[in-house]
Design a protein around this motif. Structure first.
Motif, short mmCIF file in Angstrom:
data_model
loop_
_atom_site.label_atom_id
_atom_site.label_comp_id
_atom_site.label_asym_id
_atom_site.label_seq_id
_atom_site.Cartn_x
_atom_site.Cartn_y
_atom_site.Cartn_z
N GLN A 61 -8.83 -15.91 -10.35
CA GLN A 61 -9.78 -16.27 -11.42
C GLN A 61 -11.19 -16.26 -11.40
O GLN A 61 -12.01 -16.73 -10.36
N GLY A 62 -11.65 -15.35 -12.28
CA GLY A 62 -13.26 -15.08 -12.13
C GLY A 62 -13.51 -13.77 -11.10
O GLY A 62 -14.91 -13.47 -10.86
N VAL A 63 -12.87 -13.53 -10.27
CA VAL A 63 -13.06 -12.50 -9.06
C VAL A 63 -11.81 -11.70 -9.12
O VAL A 63 -10.88 -12.23 -9.53
N ASP A 64 -11.94 -10.41 -8.24
CA ASP A 64 -10.55 -9.88 -8.10
C ASP A 64 -9.84 -10.61 -6.95
O ASP A 64 -10.30 -11.16 -6.05
N LYS A 65 -8.49 -10.64 -7.12
CA LYS A 65 -7.59 -11.48 -6.29
C LYS A 65 -7.75 -10.86 -4.81
O LYS A 65 -7.79 -9.52 -4.50
N ASN A 66 -8.26 -11.76 -4.01
CA ASN A 66 -8.10 -11.30 -2.30
C ASN A 66 -7.84 -12.29 -1.60
O ASN A 66 -8.59 -13.18 -1.39
N LEU A 67 -6.72 -12.31 -0.93
CA LEU A 67 -5.91 -13.32 -0.12
C LEU A 67 -6.87 -13.31 1.16
O LEU A 67 -6.83 -14.70 1.65
N THR A 68 -7.35 -12.30 1.70
CA THR A 68 -8.01 -12.23 2.94
C THR A 68 -9.28 -13.10 2.60
O THR A 68 -9.89 -13.85 3.75
N GLU A 69 -10.02 -13.03 1.71
CA GLU A 69 -11.31 -13.74 1.35
C GLU A 69 -10.95 -15.28 1.15
O GLU A 69 -11.57 -15.89 1.48
N ALA A 70 -9.81 -15.12 0.21
CA ALA A 70 -9.11 -16.53 0.04
C ALA A 70 -9.12 -17.42 1.45
O ALA A 70 -9.36 -18.71 1.63
N ALA A 71 -8.29 -16.88 2.24
CA ALA A 71 -8.04 -17.68 3.41
C ALA A 71 -9.14 -17.78 4.53
O ALA A 71 -9.44 -18.78 4.90
N GLN A 72 -10.28 -16.70 4.27
CA GLN A 72 -11.60 -17.13 4.99
C GLN A 72 -12.34 -18.34 4.53
O GLN A 72 -12.85 -19.34 5.31
N TRP A 73 -12.50 -18.46 3.06
CA TRP A 73 -13.01 -19.80 2.58
C TRP A 73 -12.18 -20.87 2.75
O TRP A 73 -12.49 -22.16 2.92
#
Length: 168
Positions: A61-73
């Motif tokens: 949503q509003g960014v390219d999907k990135n599960l690694t970045e999601a997990a870090q946040w």
């Protein structure tokens, strides 16, 4: 104005400006603008902004999907006690979404959320104890977690509790 304070680095205002753009409150809805403000507040350590940013990366949503970045946040805000982030991080570890799969890590994060009353985490822990995933198989612990979730009117937990007792 709130936007002026946000531009000057007021973290709470940065979060609220991001939320306004995400929801289209008082401004035209604009996810890329929302992400810009959430990121500023998140980088300054705002737990809800970190959660919103993590969710954006998890869903694209509003960014390219990135599960690694999601997990870090999710990890950053979970470490600050954000219970939904603890749940999502636990589930990410079970599935290996954005992190190296680890049942042990999954259980640790799910327990944090479950202890604080997150029903989905309680159900997930009940299932883990029922099948021995990341923990030793323990039907009494499974029943305890299912009971706690069932008390909160969770149908899956009520069903699982019934099934557990049926099997004895």
């Amino acid at each position: 104005s709130i936007r002026r304070h946000a531009r000057r680095g007021n973290v709470e205002d940065q979060f609220h400006v991001g939320a306004a753009y995400a929801d289209g409150r008082g401004v035209k809805q604009d996810w890329s603008e929302a992400i810009k403000w959430f990121r500023q507040a998140a980088q300054a350590g705002h737990p809800e902004a970190q959660f919103k940013l993590a969710t954006a990366y998890a869903t694209g949503q509003g960014v390219d999907k990135n599960l690694t970045e999601a997990a870090q946040w999710f990890r950053k805000t979970a470490a600050q006690g954000h219970i939904k982030a603890q749940l999502y991080l636990g589930l990410a570890y079970f599935e290996g979404h954005g992190v190296e799969k680890s049942d042990k890590e999954a259980i640790a994060w799910l327990e944090k959320a479950a202890q604080q009353g997150v029903v989905q985490a309680q159900v997930s822990l009940g299932l883990a104890f029922a099948v021995g995933r990341g923990v030793a198989k323990d039907f009494s612990k499974a029943a305890e977690w299912f009971r706690r979730a069932a008390e909160r009117e969770n149908a899956q937990a009520q069903f699982n509790l019934g099934t557990l007792f049926e099997k004895g």
